[in-house]
Structure formats: C-alpha cells, structure tokens
Design a protein around this motif. Structure first.
Motif, PDB file in Angstrom:
ATOM      1  N   ALA A 274       0.854  -1.196   0.000  1.00 54.65           N
ATOM      2  CA  ALA A 274       0.000   0.000   0.000  1.00 54.65           C
ATOM      3  C   ALA A 274       0.886   1.241   0.000  1.00 54.65           C
ATOM      4  N   HIS A 275       1.476   1.526  -1.137  1.00 50.28           N
ATOM      5  CA  HIS A 275       2.491   2.578  -1.254  1.00 50.28           C
ATOM      6  C   HIS A 275       2.181   3.441  -2.476  1.00 50.28           C
ATOM      7  N   PRO A 276       2.444   4.743  -2.408  1.00 52.75           N
ATOM      8  CA  PRO A 276       2.246   5.564  -3.605  1.00 52.75           C
ATOM      9  C   PRO A 276       3.154   5.100  -4.744  1.00 52.75           C
ATOM     10  N   MET A 277       2.666   5.226  -5.943  1.00 56.98           N
ATOM     11  CA  MET A 277       3.449   4.844  -7.120  1.00 56.98           C
ATOM     12  C   MET A 277       3.492   6.043  -8.064  1.00 56.98           C
ATOM     13  N   ILE A 278       4.272   7.033  -7.655  1.00 55.28           N
ATOM     14  CA  ILE A 278       4.401   8.255  -8.441  1.00 55.28           C
ATOM     15  C   ILE A 278       5.858   8.430  -8.871  1.00 55.28           C
ATOM     16  N   GLU A 279       6.067   9.162  -9.940  1.00 59.52           N
ATOM     17  CA  GLU A 279       7.429   9.440 -10.396  1.00 59.52           C
ATOM     18  C   GLU A 279       8.210  10.070  -9.246  1.00 59.52           C
ATOM     19  N   GLY A 280       9.354   9.536  -8.937  1.00 64.09           N
ATOM     20  CA  GLY A 280      10.174  10.070  -7.857  1.00 64.09           C
ATOM     21  C   GLY A 280       9.984   9.379  -6.520  1.00 64.09           C
ATOM     22  N   HIS A 281       8.918   8.588  -6.353  1.00 63.42           N
ATOM     23  CA  HIS A 281       8.700   7.857  -5.100  1.00 63.42           C
ATOM     24  C   HIS A 281       7.786   6.665  -5.378  1.00 63.42           C
ATOM     25  N   TYR A 282       8.419   5.494  -5.467  1.00 55.37           N
ATOM     26  CA  TYR A 282       7.636   4.301  -5.802  1.00 55.37           C
ATOM     27  C   TYR A 282       8.387   3.040  -5.394  1.00 55.37           C
ATOM     28  N   ILE A 283       7.670   1.939  -5.413  1.00 58.51           N
ATOM     29  CA  ILE A 283       8.267   0.626  -5.174  1.00 58.51           C
ATOM     30  C   ILE A 283       8.898   0.191  -6.495  1.00 58.51           C
ATOM     31  N   LYS A 284      10.237   0.021  -6.484  1.00 55.17           N
ATOM     32  CA  LYS A 284      10.956  -0.328  -7.710  1.00 55.17           C
ATOM     33  C   LYS A 284      10.838  -1.808  -8.045  1.00 55.17           C
ATOM     34  N   TRP A 285      10.792  -2.655  -7.007  1.00 55.11           N
ATOM     35  CA  TRP A 285      10.629  -4.077  -7.258  1.00 55.11           C
ATOM     36  C   TRP A 285      10.107  -4.784  -6.019  1.00 55.11           C
ATOM     37  N   ILE A 286       9.508  -5.945  -6.273  1.00 54.50           N
ATOM     38  CA  ILE A 286       9.055  -6.857  -5.223  1.00 54.50           C
ATOM     39  C   ILE A 286       9.715  -8.199  -5.522  1.00 54.50           C
ATOM     40  N   ALA A 287      10.272  -8.822  -4.481  1.00 50.37           N
ATOM     41  CA  ALA A 287      10.927 -10.124  -4.661  1.00 50.37           C
ATOM     42  C   ALA A 287      10.417 -11.098  -3.617  1.00 50.37           C
ATOM     43  N   VAL A 288      10.372 -12.361  -3.992  1.00 42.56           N
ATOM     44  CA  VAL A 288       9.987 -13.412  -3.063  1.00 42.56           C
ATOM     45  C   VAL A 288      11.115 -14.442  -3.016  1.00 42.56           C
ATOM     46  N   VAL A 289      11.414 -14.878  -1.793  1.00 41.50           N
ATOM     47  CA  VAL A 289      12.406 -15.929  -1.580  1.00 41.50           C
ATOM     48  C   VAL A 289      11.676 -17.092  -0.935  1.00 41.50           C
ATOM     49  N   SER A 290      11.636 -18.210  -1.645  1.00 41.49           N
ATOM     50  CA  SER A 290      10.966 -19.407  -1.132  1.00 41.49           C
ATOM     51  C   SER A 290      11.869 -20.602  -1.397  1.00 41.49           C
ATOM     52  N   GLY A 291      12.334 -21.215  -0.307  1.00 38.52           N
ATOM     53  CA  GLY A 291      13.285 -22.316  -0.462  1.00 38.52           C
ATOM     54  C   GLY A 291      14.550 -21.804  -1.106  1.00 38.52           C
ATOM     55  N   ASP A 292      14.956 -22.438  -2.214  1.00 42.50           N
ATOM     56  CA  ASP A 292      16.168 -22.002  -2.908  1.00 42.50           C
ATOM     57  C   ASP A 292      15.850 -21.143  -4.134  1.00 42.50           C
ATOM     58  N   ARG A 293      14.612 -20.648  -4.235  1.00 46.33           N
ATOM     59  CA  ARG A 293      14.188 -19.839  -5.382  1.00 46.33           C
ATOM     60  C   ARG A 293      14.067 -18.370  -5.013  1.00 46.33           C
TER      61      ARG A 293
END
Length: 145
Positions: free
Chosen positions: A84-103
């Motif tokens: 739940a984060h703003p997604m505007i130029e200059g302030h945004y979530i650049k990436w989301i990553a998941v780590v599960s087991g060895d992946r």
C-alpha cells in the motif's frame, strides 16, 4: 528455509546489486614467526570508488507511507503480494521479490504500475517477501503457512 537476500546500494549513484553467491571467506596470513597476522576477509563491493552499503531490510513500519508487503497464501501454491504505497514518479516501489526455499523471483515495477503481484511458491510454507522503495530502501515481510 529461505535464504536472505544480500542487497547492496551505492550511496553516491544509487546503483543496487543483489549478491547471488558470496562464496567462501578468505583467510589471509601475513608476516612470519612472531609478527604473523591472520584475518578473515569477505569480498567488498565498490561503486563510485567507495564501498557499497549492505541494506538491512526494515521489518516494521515507521512512517505514514506503507512499505511492508502484505502477503497471503492463495490456492494453487501461490501467494498474493500487495504494498500500500504511492506509485508516483520520484517515489515508488521499484521491485518486489519473493524468496521461497532455494528460489528467488523478482518483479520490476514502474511508477504507473500497481505494486501488486502473484508469485508461485509451490509447497513452501516459510516465505520471505521484499519490497524496495526508491527513497526508503528495503522492506521485508515473512509469512508462514
């Protein structure tokens, strides 16, 4: 058990690096006899002629903007992730990553995209989810089934 991501950032230019394999620590011995010294060294990542900063993920919210990923298990061996984060130029979530087991899986985002994604984790019951804000760095949520 999921492995931790090792994310480094250059304090000058903002370049971000994810280390895949740290390899083995090195034992360095110098000198002889009574003047002998031994040290254990890890590799040092350098950018812009300076040592890069290892980012330690935040795990609790401390500001009005929301950075922690909200994660829930859904059918078919998947998880639903939202930030739940703003997604505007200059302030945004650049990436989301998941780590599960060895992946490790990562989804790159742009300011006009919603920070929501579904990842396949199979039968994993202990999953770490990371979100990287271009202004407020790295955030992590752990979920167990």
């Amino acid at each position: 058990m999921a492995r931790d991501l090792k994310i480094y950032r250059c304090l000058d230019c903002g370049y971000v690096v994810d280390v895949i394999d740290f390899g083995k620590r090195q034992v360095i011995t110098k000198g002889t006899s009574f003047a002998k010294t031994t040290t254990i060294a890890d590799a040092v990542l350098v950018c812009c002629s300076k040592e890069m900063e290892l980012l330690v993920p935040n795990t609790t919210e401390a500001s009005s903007e929301k950075h922690l990923p909200t994660v829930k298990f859904i059918e078919g061996g998947k998880i639903s992730v939202k930030v739940a984060h703003p997604m505007i130029e200059g302030h945004y979530i650049k990436w989301i990553a998941v780590v599960s087991g060895d992946r490790v899986e990562r989804l790159e985002l742009e300011p006009d995209q919603a920070p929501e994604v579904t990842f396949y984790v199979g039968d994993e019951i202990d999953v770490d989810v990371y979100a990287y804000c271009n202004l407020h760095n790295l955030w992590k949520t752990n979920i167990k089934k």
